[in-house]
Design an enzyme around this catalytic site. Structure first.
Site, PDB file in Angstrom:
ATOM      1  N   CYS A 307      33.735 -49.958  22.622  1.00 15.39           N
ATOM      2  CA  CYS A 307      33.296 -48.578  22.374  1.00 15.39           C
ATOM      3  C   CYS A 307      32.797 -48.358  20.949  1.00 15.39           C
ATOM      4  CB  CYS A 307      34.418 -47.599  22.715  1.00 15.39           C
ATOM      5  SG  CYS A 307      35.884 -47.717  21.651  1.00 15.39           S
ATOM      6  N   HIS A 355      39.238 -44.351  21.373  1.00 14.26           N
ATOM      7  CA  HIS A 355      37.980 -44.439  22.114  1.00 14.26           C
ATOM      8  C   HIS A 355      36.953 -43.508  21.498  1.00 14.26           C
ATOM      9  CE1 HIS A 355      35.411 -45.554  25.421  1.00 14.26           C
ATOM     10  NE2 HIS A 355      35.164 -44.287  25.682  1.00 14.26           N
ATOM     11  N   HIS A 367      28.742 -44.170  26.491  1.00 10.93           N
ATOM     12  CA  HIS A 367      29.849 -44.928  25.905  1.00 10.93           C
ATOM     13  C   HIS A 367      30.072 -46.231  26.662  1.00 10.93           C
ATOM     14  CE1 HIS A 367      33.304 -43.419  28.750  1.00 10.93           C
ATOM     15  NE2 HIS A 367      32.146 -43.398  29.375  1.00 10.93           N
TER      16      HIS A 367
END
Length: 395
Positions: A307, A355, A367
């Site tokens: 990420c 994240h 993402h």
């Protein structure tokens, strides 16, 4: 890893937005699963489908958190290696200068020996490994010429500096070893969590996997609905703002000087906003081009990403340098509210900030979701509203 992680800023989405963190899967699947026999533990002791889903989601979350720790340890290890290489180069340069000074001392001693002008003590001093031991002997120092004394001083100075650098290098090597141990620990943790998740999924029957996929689709549909609602709200707010600005502009046209001044101010604001929008477009375009590439923990491209690796690469394409980890990226810009979020902003998730994605507007983001998934465009509510931590504008 605590020594490498910056302090965690609190969520900034506005009063009433944050709610206690609940398990992502449980938020959206309970209604469906409670109507099935799988909502309760099976009679044979086998975990229910709900329990498996929650456990797998938790394992993926833990793996992603461990991945960010791995990224931080890897980055720190790289910096320490560079520092050690620099120290080694410095030690080599100082050793060369020290040897040169010692050679000059040897030349003096040899010349005095040939001419018979030096005593045995003097020759011993000039050829000794540690001439510092003789410095307090004033009678010997008096017999040294100014040039000879300068040569001795140079040698002793270089010897001390070289020893100090060697000690610094040894200490840095110890720190590097500790960072490498942390790196291996984080790597092992990731691999263990992923293996456990794969094992749980492998035990599901074909029917259970199909039902799990159906639950995931329902979650995505709900997330998309919430994103659409947010898009409508943002569109309405933008329209109201434009109407207010138009009304204010119309009422000020009677004053020419006022209009001129107002135009100048508006232009400066527009230029600033336009500069960010241009960079954001480049970052989003890069991220969009990566859609379909696999999530791989610790990866920074070009074939795969985790990420934070994706967000770092995307903004690098726009000319903006971001740190490697989510823990540092969250501090690499200006925090903004959900209501003021713009395309290109970074959106962070979970209380441990493990994240991150790139907001593209209308409640959507791009993402790299989790192990086993691919870079994709998805609602910011993919895991529920409660897991959203904050938005950060990096440029």
């Amino acid at each position: 890893m605590a020594s490498h992680r910056k302090s965690r800023p609190a969520g900034t989405l506005g009063a009433g937005f944050r709610t206690p963190v609940l398990a992502t899967a449980a938020l959206t699947s309970v209604a469906v699963l409670s109507q099935t026999a799988d909502a309760a533990p099976a009679a044979d002791g086998k975990p229910s489908l709900e329990e498996v889903e929650k456990k797998v989601d938790d394992l993926y979350r833990q793996a992603e958190s461990a991945t960010e720790k791995y990224n931080a340890a890897k980055e720190q290890t790289g910096k320490q290696r560079t520092h050690i290489d620099s120290l080694r180069d410095e030690v080599a340069r100082r050793t060369a200068r020290m040897n040169k000074a010692r050679e000059e001392l040897g030349t003096f001693a040899a010349a005095q020996y040939r001419t018979g002008t030096a005593s045995t003590d003097t020759a011993t001093f000039l050829l000794a490994d540690s001439p510092q031991d003789y410095f307090d002997e004033s009678q010997l120092m008096n017999r040294l010429t100014s040039r000879q004394k300068s040569a001795v001083d140079d040698y002793v100075t270089e010897q001390a500096a070289t020893m100090k650098k060697r000690q610094e290098a040894a200490k840095s090597l110890q720190t590097l070893s500790e960072s490498q141990n942390e790196l291996q620990t984080a790597k092992a943790t990731v691999q263990k969590k992923l293996a456990s998740a794969r094992e749980l999924l492998s035990q599901l029957t074909a029917e259970e996997k199909a039902r799990l996929a159906a639950i995931e689709r329902q979650k995505q549909e709900e997330a998309a609905r919430k994103a659409a609602e947010l898009a409508k709200q943002q569109a309405a707010a933008a329209k109201a703002k434009e109407e207010a600005q138009a009304q204010a502009s119309g009422s000020s046209t009677s004053s020419g000087s006022s209009t001129s001044s107002g135009s100048s101010t508006s232009g400066g604001s527009s230029t600033s906003s336009g500069t960010y929008a241009t960079k954001a477009e480049k970052a989003i375009a890069f991220a969009r081009a990566q859609i379909g590439k696999p999530y791989v923990w610790g990866a920074t491209g070009p074939g795969s990403y985790d990420c934070s690796g994706l967000t770092q690469a995307a903004w690098k394409a726009a000319g903006v340098s971001l740190p490697r980890t989510t823990y540092d990226q969250v501090n690499a810009g200006t925090t903004v509210s959900l209501a003021n979020a713009q395309p290109g902003d970074l959106i962070f998730f979970y209380d441990d900030i493990s994240h991150v994605g790139i907001y593209i507007g209308n409640g959507m983001m791009i993402h790299a979701p989790k192990p086993g998934a691919y870079v994709r465009e998805e609602s910011i509510y993919y895991g529920g509203e409660s897991i959203i931590h904050s938005f950060v504008r990096p440029a």
